[in-house]
Design a protein around this motif. Structure first.
Motif, short mmCIF file in Angstrom:
data_model
loop_
_atom_site.label_atom_id
_atom_site.label_comp_id
_atom_site.label_asym_id
_atom_site.label_seq_id
_atom_site.Cartn_x
_atom_site.Cartn_y
_atom_site.Cartn_z
N MET A 1 -35.63 37.39 -32.43
CA MET A 1 -34.26 36.89 -32.36
C MET A 1 -33.43 37.81 -31.47
O MET A 1 -33.61 39.01 -31.49
N ALA A 2 -32.54 37.20 -30.73
CA ALA A 2 -31.65 37.96 -29.84
C ALA A 2 -30.21 37.68 -30.25
O ALA A 2 -29.88 36.62 -30.76
N LYS A 3 -29.38 38.65 -30.00
CA LYS A 3 -27.95 38.51 -30.30
C LYS A 3 -27.23 38.02 -29.05
O LYS A 3 -27.44 38.54 -27.95
N VAL A 4 -26.40 37.00 -29.23
CA VAL A 4 -25.56 36.47 -28.16
C VAL A 4 -24.12 36.54 -28.63
O VAL A 4 -23.80 36.19 -29.77
N VAL A 5 -23.25 37.00 -27.74
CA VAL A 5 -21.82 37.09 -28.04
C VAL A 5 -21.08 36.10 -27.15
O VAL A 5 -21.33 36.04 -25.94
N VAL A 6 -20.20 35.33 -27.75
CA VAL A 6 -19.33 34.42 -27.01
C VAL A 6 -17.90 34.80 -27.31
O VAL A 6 -17.46 34.76 -28.47
N ASP A 7 -17.18 35.22 -26.27
CA ASP A 7 -15.76 35.55 -26.40
C ASP A 7 -14.95 34.43 -25.77
O ASP A 7 -15.21 34.04 -24.62
N LEU A 45 -23.98 35.07 -32.26
CA LEU A 45 -25.05 34.15 -32.61
C LEU A 45 -26.39 34.87 -32.55
O LEU A 45 -26.60 35.67 -31.64
N GLU A 46 -27.25 34.59 -33.49
CA GLU A 46 -28.63 35.07 -33.45
C GLU A 46 -29.47 33.88 -32.98
O GLU A 46 -29.51 32.85 -33.65
N VAL A 47 -30.11 34.02 -31.83
CA VAL A 47 -30.89 32.92 -31.26
C VAL A 47 -32.30 33.41 -30.94
O VAL A 47 -32.51 34.60 -30.68
N ASP A 48 -33.25 32.48 -30.93
CA ASP A 48 -34.59 32.88 -30.53
C ASP A 48 -34.72 32.71 -29.01
O ASP A 48 -33.83 32.18 -28.35
N ASP A 49 -35.84 33.16 -28.49
CA ASP A 49 -36.02 33.19 -27.03
C ASP A 49 -36.08 31.81 -26.39
O ASP A 49 -35.99 31.69 -25.18
N SER A 50 -36.24 30.76 -27.18
CA SER A 50 -36.31 29.41 -26.63
C SER A 50 -34.93 28.87 -26.22
O SER A 50 -34.84 27.87 -25.50
N VAL A 51 -33.86 29.51 -26.66
CA VAL A 51 -32.50 29.05 -26.32
C VAL A 51 -32.12 29.64 -24.97
O VAL A 51 -31.95 30.85 -24.83
N ASP A 52 -31.99 28.76 -23.98
CA ASP A 52 -31.70 29.24 -22.62
C ASP A 52 -30.19 29.35 -22.37
O ASP A 52 -29.37 28.91 -23.18
N ASP A 53 -29.85 29.95 -21.22
CA ASP A 53 -28.44 30.18 -20.89
C ASP A 53 -27.67 28.88 -20.74
O ASP A 53 -26.50 28.80 -21.13
N GLU A 54 -28.29 27.85 -20.21
CA GLU A 54 -27.62 26.55 -20.06
C GLU A 54 -27.24 25.98 -21.42
O GLU A 54 -26.14 25.46 -21.60
N THR A 55 -28.13 26.10 -22.38
CA THR A 55 -27.82 25.62 -23.73
C THR A 55 -26.68 26.42 -24.35
O THR A 55 -25.78 25.85 -24.98
N LEU A 56 -26.70 27.73 -24.17
CA LEU A 56 -25.62 28.55 -24.70
C LEU A 56 -24.28 28.18 -24.08
O LEU A 56 -23.26 28.12 -24.78
N GLN A 57 -24.26 27.92 -22.79
CA GLN A 57 -23.01 27.49 -22.13
C GLN A 57 -22.54 26.15 -22.70
O GLN A 57 -21.35 25.95 -22.92
N ARG A 58 -23.48 25.24 -22.93
CA ARG A 58 -23.12 23.93 -23.48
C ARG A 58 -22.56 24.07 -24.89
O ARG A 58 -21.56 23.43 -25.24
N VAL A 59 -23.16 24.95 -25.70
CA VAL A 59 -22.65 25.19 -27.06
C VAL A 59 -21.22 25.74 -26.99
O VAL A 59 -20.33 25.31 -27.72
N ALA A 60 -21.00 26.70 -26.10
CA ALA A 60 -19.66 27.29 -25.95
C ALA A 60 -18.66 26.23 -25.53
O ALA A 60 -17.55 26.15 -26.08
#
Length: 77
Positions: A1-7, A45-60
């Motif tokens: 799992m990786a940590k992602v921060v969205v501000d 967010l704690e995400v696994d390696d399958s979550v790509d940057d495009e998906t993270l941008q879409r979630v944000a």
């Protein structure tokens, strides 16, 4: 799992009443030297390696922020 921060912050041209309230309270408390306050949101967010940057941008853009009035930054920690 990786940590992602969205501000998420209000766009500069958008009025920020919460930030203004904090700035006013600082002045009333005698705190000098603070010119402006902007209040935003911070998500971790704690995400696994399958979550790509495009998906993270879409979630944000669709869930965490309102793209009409807010800007956001996604950072993988």
């Amino acid at each position: 799992m990786a940590k992602v921060v969205v501000d998420v912050m209000p766009k500069p041209e958008i009025l920020d009443p919460q930030g203004q309230a904090v700035a006013g309270a600082l002045a009333r408390l005698g705190v000098a030297g603070v010119g402006d306050v902007r209040q935003g949101k911070h998500f971790e967010l704690e995400v696994d390696d399958s979550v790509d940057d495009e998906t993270l941008q879409r979630v944000a853009a669709t869930l965490l922020a309102n793209p009409v009035i807010e800007d956001w930054v996604v950072t993988r920690a």
